[in-house]
Design an enzyme around this catalytic site. Sequence first.
Site, short mmCIF file in Angstrom:
data_model
loop_
_atom_site.label_atom_id
_atom_site.label_comp_id
_atom_site.label_asym_id
_atom_site.label_seq_id
_atom_site.Cartn_x
_atom_site.Cartn_y
_atom_site.Cartn_z
N ASP A 445 0.84 -1.20 0.00
CA ASP A 445 0.00 0.00 0.00
C ASP A 445 0.88 1.26 0.00
OD1 ASP A 445 -2.32 1.50 0.16
OD2 ASP A 445 -3.10 0.46 1.91
N ASP A 509 -10.50 2.07 -3.44
CA ASP A 509 -11.00 1.81 -2.09
C ASP A 509 -12.52 1.79 -2.07
OD1 ASP A 509 -8.67 1.40 -0.82
OD2 ASP A 509 -8.57 3.35 0.18
#
Length: 709
Positions: A445, A509
Amino acid sequence: MQNHIVKLDGGDTTVIVIVRVSPHAEILYWGSRLAEVDPDFIDTLTYPVPNGRIDVTAPLTLSPEQGRGMFSSPGLEGHRRGQDWAPIFTATSHQHHEDDGRLLIHCVDDIAKLTLDVELRLDPDSGVLGCRHHLGNQGEASYSLQRFAVTLPLPDRAAELMAFHGRWLQEFQTHRLAIPYGGYLQESRRGRHHEYFPAMIAGTPHFTETRGEVWGAHLAWSGDHRIRIDTKSDGRRFLQAEALYQAGEIEIAGDATHATPWLYASYGAEGLNAMSERLHRFVRAELLQFPVETQRPVQLNIWEGVYFDHDPAYIMRMAEAAQRLGIERFIVDDGWFRGRADDHAGLGDWYLDETKYPQGLTPVVEHVHRLGMQFGLWFEPEMVNPDSDLFRAHPDWVLGLAGYDQPTGRHQYALDLCNPEVFDYLLERLDTLLAEYSIDYVKWDMNRDLIQASHLGQASSHAQTERLYALFGELRKRHPATEFESCASGGGRIDYGILRYVQRFWASDSNDALERQHIQRGMSYFFPPEVMGAHVGAERCHSSLRRHDLGFRALTALPGHMGAELDPLTLSEQQFEQLRHYISLHKEWRALLHSGRSVRLETADADRLQAQAVIGDEAAIVIVAQLATPSWAMNEALRIPYLHPSKRYRVTVLDRPEAARDGSHTMRYQVPWMAQESIEATGAWLSEAGLRLPQMDPESALLIKLEAI
Ligand code: DGJ
């Protein structure tokens, strides 16, 4: 060296390059495949010289030169202590490797003491054109490079462009405009690119998925970039793309070289689907490397299920439920390492949080493996929280300018990967953990924009990206069986540069199926579905608070690299069975979904109805998504192109929304063919006449299979 005409053929595409001594290489033709080209033909394209201008028409080379009177954005800007700022190159040699479509051209400027090596490759199979440049400094003093771009000409008829914009939760949105006078430019200066995915597409007016010519290009680079399409006042058009450098960022030492990233470009004679088909083929053959060539394992990521609340006993129960659902890879996301109670602390301290995992992580990993699933773990290696042991010990490891404050992003700073101590620390930590816990998969990430990106005071966002690639490269070498996913708050780092190291992208997301329909469609222009991470989220989406039926969520995730992101222990028995059903449906069809030709279908009610198909030799899958209430009382007939025209197909509905039946709240009778088990038609009929769709409620989807008889 004399002038040479080099013809490159790949797939359905031909590129013709004239390699002159001076000015150097220019692409004269980039379009449909041409069988025969006589060098004399080239004269038909020679430019005139208009009045009111300089007495030559400066060529639009792959790296246009200011010193020749090319007044638009040059291919190269730099200087050596204020000198040598407008180099003019002469080609001294070239090599054409016919076997793999590669053309290398070596150019020099003896006055500026610079060399330019142009590397061009037309992939023989897909017809994707790749180009990058290398600049060599043969002077003693270093050369300060401000800009270094790859320039591709566009034909006069390319009058419209399509570009990408977006933000967190809304990646890969597209917009179109007529190419304006002067041109259109997008820049990304954040060290990641939710806002502007580094690609642009030009085409003939009103190009569509199936019609019009298009030329699309993507810069294979994960750092800052600039991309533009320009129209010059003489009518010539070009696309130019480059890694973007901050002031003083690139200093090429004597005898050293500096390269641009690859620019990959694809031509489509028949619209955007043709362009994408070539790009998908190229990605599959040339960029994507799966450690083991297996089907994409269906994932369960626990992030939206438990967030930071890690209880190993509960997580192991989640794993058991996941296995019963048919999940094949189980991922423990953020929250497993020291100090990580929430997103204010812990980043940088890549040691297991023994208060959360008193028995260690091994029991969880072994449990997951015993259940027959792969184990994945989340990392965000490039970052550090001020509230971490790492930061307390090494505040100077932060990427920034000494003496200046900088804002945090998600309460965190980035680390300076150009600092060898930082690089070694991260390599050691990841290497150790990957080995210790036998981790099959890493979700990598990156959750903040880079600002003040600098190493020892000098701008370093470019070098930061290169060091990131080096870190990936080293980890891949040491752990060749481990797969990696690129995530940057969702889809902030999705590009062909990082795709050399990773096998999956976290597209967004947003698990909101309605948003995902747009995001995934936008992403599909350059990426095949198997790299597109797509999860079934909770019934009430966490990022939008919208509610969607499981059918719509599942059919939205189904064509991609499918996963679920929820707590399976909270599902009702019925929801559990439904999700299990969709996972097995995905498994049944994933071989086709991840190897077939993936296309976007055209609909008349396009703002409200979206459709896609994946087409193989013997079968095809069609997914229709009703985004909003249909404009009309009866839905349209969907045309499904690219099937074998003469083959007969059996058309069967695999999954339909609850309301797509006779006697629903909107329809007395739905389309009669759906009342039958299946219907038959030829590919030609389905592509030209089409298949009448049932009337569907907003935010619902339909899954159809076509099998050649
Ligand atoms: C942002 C990612 O995009 C999410 O999927 C999740 O991994 C969180 N970070 C964890 O902090």
